[in-house]
Design a protein around this motif. Sequence first.
Motif, mmCIF file in Angstrom:
data_model
loop_
_atom_site.group_PDB
_atom_site.id
_atom_site.type_symbol
_atom_site.label_atom_id
_atom_site.label_comp_id
_atom_site.label_asym_id
_atom_site.label_seq_id
_atom_site.Cartn_x
_atom_site.Cartn_y
_atom_site.Cartn_z
ATOM 1 N N CYS A 160 28.922 29.572 -1.132
ATOM 2 C CA CYS A 160 27.475 29.653 -1.325
ATOM 3 C C CYS A 160 27.098 30.654 -2.419
ATOM 4 O O CYS A 160 26.104 30.463 -3.112
ATOM 5 C CB CYS A 160 26.783 29.995 -0.007
ATOM 6 N N LEU B 131 26.417 29.178 -5.858
ATOM 7 C CA LEU B 131 25.292 28.271 -6.094
ATOM 8 C C LEU B 131 24.227 28.902 -6.981
ATOM 9 O O LEU B 131 23.716 28.276 -7.908
ATOM 10 C CB LEU B 131 24.675 27.823 -4.763
ATOM 11 N N ASP B 132 23.891 30.173 -6.709
ATOM 12 C CA ASP B 132 22.809 30.783 -7.499
ATOM 13 C C ASP B 132 23.287 31.246 -8.871
ATOM 14 O O ASP B 132 22.516 31.769 -9.665
ATOM 15 C CB ASP B 132 22.087 31.884 -6.716
ATOM 16 N N VAL C 186 19.798 25.886 -9.646
ATOM 17 C CA VAL C 186 18.693 26.725 -9.147
ATOM 18 C C VAL C 186 17.356 26.150 -9.609
ATOM 19 O O VAL C 186 16.390 26.115 -8.862
ATOM 20 C CB VAL C 186 18.839 28.187 -9.636
ATOM 21 N N VAL D 3 19.237 26.267 -2.724
ATOM 22 C CA VAL D 3 19.991 27.476 -3.075
ATOM 23 C C VAL D 3 19.513 28.666 -2.242
ATOM 24 O O VAL D 3 20.325 29.448 -1.723
ATOM 25 C CB VAL D 3 19.887 27.763 -4.590
ATOM 26 N N ASN E 80 21.795 30.859 0.398
ATOM 27 C CA ASN E 80 21.978 32.285 0.162
ATOM 28 C C ASN E 80 21.381 33.158 1.259
ATOM 29 O O ASN E 80 21.292 34.377 1.116
ATOM 30 C CB ASN E 80 21.425 32.674 -1.213
ATOM 31 N N SER F 46 21.463 26.072 5.685
ATOM 32 C CA SER F 46 21.461 25.143 4.551
ATOM 33 C C SER F 46 21.111 23.711 4.972
ATOM 34 O O SER F 46 20.720 22.896 4.141
ATOM 35 C CB SER F 46 22.813 25.163 3.825
#
Lengths: 156, 286
Positions: free
Chosen positions: B73, B76-77, B83, B90, B94, B120
Amino acid sequence: MGVHVQTTINGDAVEFACGVDESLLDVLRNRVGLTGAKEGCGTGDCGACSVILDGRLVCSCLVLGAEMNGKSVETIEGMADGNVLHPLQQHFIDGAALQCGVCTPGFLMAAQALLRKNPDPTEEEIRFGLAGNLCRCTGYDKIVRAVQAAAKEMRG
Amino acid sequence: MRYEVPVTAKEAASLLMKEKGKAFVLAGGTDLLVKMKAGVVAPDLIVDIKAIKGIKEIKKTATGFTIGAAVPCAALDENAALVKAWPGVVEAANLIGSKQVQGRCTMAGNLCNASPAADSVPALIAAGAKVVITSSKGSRKLAVEDVPAGVGRNNLKKGEFITAIELPKRAPKSGDAYLRFIPRTEMDIAVVSCAVNLTIDGKGIITKARVSLGAVAITALLVKEAAKAIIGTKLDDATKAKLADICSAACKPIDDKRGTVEFRTTVAGVLARRAAETAYTRAGGK
Ligand code: FES
Ligand code: FES
């Protein structure tokens, strides 16, 4: 059944054999002799076992030793440059950001990972960045201030 | 207990299929290792899927994004395009655990672990995401909302595992958002959560929407009536009130130490309204 693993710890090639159920934390402490990472909970809640695995902050209690083949891990033992402490370590001492010290290696690794991603964090970002690390002694304020002071020094 | 690191999905699937004892997939391990430690599970075989080619990659494709099942995870950002397209997905991913946990945990694992409070999952459901499930016979796709079967149970069969999550292509003027209620500021499990994903037209009228609730039933819910209520509107106050009522009515929560039925039901409506407002703003609506 045992697993044979070749890995890199703090830049050094290391080989060990371990059981499949042994965590990276068990391996570091019991097989490699690196006792800096601490076991506070063993279940990912306290952050005392934090290490940086292939560039990412992780709980070593939630990684299997068997997974370490070909990986690279950074632990608290690799933080100082010989006898010269890392600015984070020095500011933790100068700012009395530790008491019993059990949480300290984990906080230092988490702070290291935070500052690599964000060299100039706000107080809020530091508090969120270190939320996975528990400390039962300091009340956190001195830790946050030590990280701020180290970040400032590291930015030069 | 044995440990295998297959390099192809097919090999992984056949290891899982052939195992006579209990076989478990290892990606981030943030649920599996905790359960092993607690003695809740005792695997005979652990299949580490992280060495499978492409399984740790985020790919932008003609049809959207493909997120490998072993992408942590925390990665992802770091993907700006992802994003931008799916901020709600995202932000939900997070919120799982700590930074340390995010360094390892995966959305596919969050989904397969099948906790009703998984952060999520509502965001993926609202996004209309699908999972790619691989077995030794080939692969199939399943909508994310069809993966959980109950608390801690999923609809994957023996020998199957998720290799990727697919997010659809983003229409212009779209936005998504995820909100959860926790009594602390960080490091907690959702008491109630809600994700809203929507698309608006040039006049700011919502043309498409999906709404999902978490932690208010045995699995995350896709609330179709809630989406219907906001489609064709500009998310005015009356619409928001209706959205909140529908979401509250859709809840079938439990009473526990973290929240009562009454609290969860009320807060589900509040979060739906706020998540819709954020999604609407992100889509460019005013
Ligand atoms: S010992 Fe790993 S998080 Fe507590
Ligand atoms: S200094 Fe004792 S736990 Fe932090």
